[in-house]
Scaffold this motif. Structure first.
Motif, PDB file in Angstrom:
ATOM      1  N   UNK A   1     -18.087   9.496 -25.671  1.00  0.00           N
ATOM      2  CA  UNK A   1     -17.522   9.542 -26.277  1.00  0.00           C
ATOM      3  C   UNK A   1     -15.460   9.402 -26.572  1.00  0.00           C
ATOM      4  N   UNK A   2     -15.078   8.936 -25.326  1.00  0.00           N
ATOM      5  CA  UNK A   2     -13.680   7.957 -24.830  1.00  0.00           C
ATOM      6  C   UNK A   2     -14.037   6.153 -25.683  1.00  0.00           C
ATOM      7  N   UNK A   3     -12.768   6.416 -26.096  1.00  0.00           N
ATOM      8  CA  UNK A   3     -12.525   5.033 -27.209  1.00  0.00           C
ATOM      9  C   UNK A   3     -11.637   4.067 -26.886  1.00  0.00           C
ATOM     10  N   UNK A   4     -11.971   3.974 -25.080  1.00  0.00           N
ATOM     11  CA  UNK A   4     -10.845   3.025 -24.451  1.00  0.00           C
ATOM     12  C   UNK A   4     -11.644   1.761 -23.331  1.00  0.00           C
ATOM     13  N   UNK A   5     -11.096   1.113 -22.996  1.00  0.00           N
ATOM     14  CA  UNK A   5     -11.645   0.203 -22.039  1.00  0.00           C
ATOM     15  C   UNK A   5     -11.548  -0.304 -20.775  1.00  0.00           C
TER      16      UNK A   5
ATOM     17  N   UNK B   1      -4.493  19.218 -30.350  1.00  0.00           N
ATOM     18  CA  UNK B   1      -5.106  19.698 -31.463  1.00  0.00           C
ATOM     19  C   UNK B   1      -5.769  18.212 -32.580  1.00  0.00           C
ATOM     20  N   UNK B   2      -4.637  16.797 -31.719  1.00  0.00           N
ATOM     21  CA  UNK B   2      -4.280  16.020 -31.468  1.00  0.00           C
ATOM     22  C   UNK B   2      -4.991  14.815 -30.482  1.00  0.00           C
ATOM     23  N   UNK B   3      -5.494  15.823 -29.579  1.00  0.00           N
ATOM     24  CA  UNK B   3      -6.206  14.898 -28.041  1.00  0.00           C
ATOM     25  C   UNK B   3      -8.051  14.600 -29.052  1.00  0.00           C
ATOM     26  N   UNK B   4      -8.591  13.645 -29.487  1.00  0.00           N
ATOM     27  CA  UNK B   4      -9.366  13.362 -29.760  1.00  0.00           C
ATOM     28  C   UNK B   4     -10.495  13.319 -29.111  1.00  0.00           C
ATOM     29  N   UNK B   5     -10.542  12.641 -27.802  1.00  0.00           N
ATOM     30  CA  UNK B   5     -11.725  12.061 -26.873  1.00  0.00           C
ATOM     31  C   UNK B   5     -11.603  13.521 -25.642  1.00  0.00           C
TER      32      UNK B   5
END
Length: 270
Positions: A76-80, A134-138
């Protein structure tokens, strides 16, 4: 007027306009030129803060690894970005609260993780942290925000109480994470029996992230408070939450009864 004179008349019009400006005083002309340059500068110039953000974002882009992103996206984490390299960058940048705020505002996951490493945790207001959560999506941003920032912030207790009662299960999971911290480090005034009642009633059907946070609290109560250990283990055995969770060799299962017994065994060895 002849054709040639008409053409000449038209060609001379711009020169007349220039001549109006040329006819003013040298001082007035200097002011006009300065004003023109200032307007051009205002349009094109970027602030040092904007430049710093752009440079950091470019560096983060250079650290991007498609293979790391592929693994992270499964969780669920969108970074590389390799977290070791991210921490090295944070160490080089040192603490910069304003830069941290600007990086957070980009919405980029890697930038937000970096922001959490270079910010001043005590500098945030409670309302600001509530918006950030609340903004922290991941999951990684959520976890780092709670563990690296909120736990060190003077508003942590009021946020714990508010978040624990929030209808959003992801927000509520942050409240439970803060409660687990208090169970381990500052259990005074916590009603552990009531916490166990809530866990026993709600954990089995809770959404994943909230369930994980409640399970951690259950295990922490059993580990830290011998008088509640038997009940904590019994709740875990009855609910069977995370009983079949895959665990790598050498790691401890998150299944509460196994987790509690293993940590208590280690404490006795010490």
């Amino acid at each position: 007027m002849s054709w040639s004179l008409a053409v000449q008349h038209r060609l001379n019009r711009p020169l007349l306009a220039v001549g109006v400006k040329a006819g003013i005083s040298a001082e007035s002309r200097r002011r006009l030129n300065s004003s023109d340059k200032g307007q051009e500068t205002a349009v094109t110039q970027t602030t040092p803060a904007e430049t710093a953000v752009a440079e950091v974002m470019a560096e983060l882009a250079g650290l991007e690894d498609p293979k790391i992103r592929e693994v992270n996206e499964k969780h669920g984490d969108d970074h590389g970005v390799n977290l070791g390299k991210l921490r090295a960058l944070a160490k080089r940048l040192k603490t910069q609260q304003e830069l941290a705020r600007r990086l957070w505002a980009t919405g980029d996951t890697a930038a937000r993780l970096l922001a959490l490493l270079i910010c001043r945790p005590k500098a945030f207001e409670g309302a600001e942290l509530d918006v950030m959560l609340r903004e922290a999506r991941t999951p990684k941003v959520h976890d780092w925000l709670v563990n690296y920032v909120v736990k060190k912030n003077p508003h942590a207790e009021e946020l714990r109480l508010a978040w624990s009662a929030d209808p959003d299960p992801v927000v509520a999971s942050a409240g439970w994470a803060l409660t687990t911290e208090r169970v381990a480090k500052k259990p005074e005034d916590l009603h552990l029996t009531e916490l166990l009642d809530a866990i026993e009633t709600e954990m089995k059907t809770a959404p994943d992230r909230l369930q994980w946070a409640m399970n951690h609290c259950l295990a922490q109560i059993g580990i830290e408070h011998a008088e509640h250990r038997a009940r904590a283990i019994a709740i875990g055995e009855r609910l069977e939450v995370l009983k079949d969770y895959p665990t790598s060799p050498g790691c401890t299962s998150p299944f509460a009864p196994i987790w509690i017994n293993e940590m208590v065994r280690r404490q006795h060895q010490e």
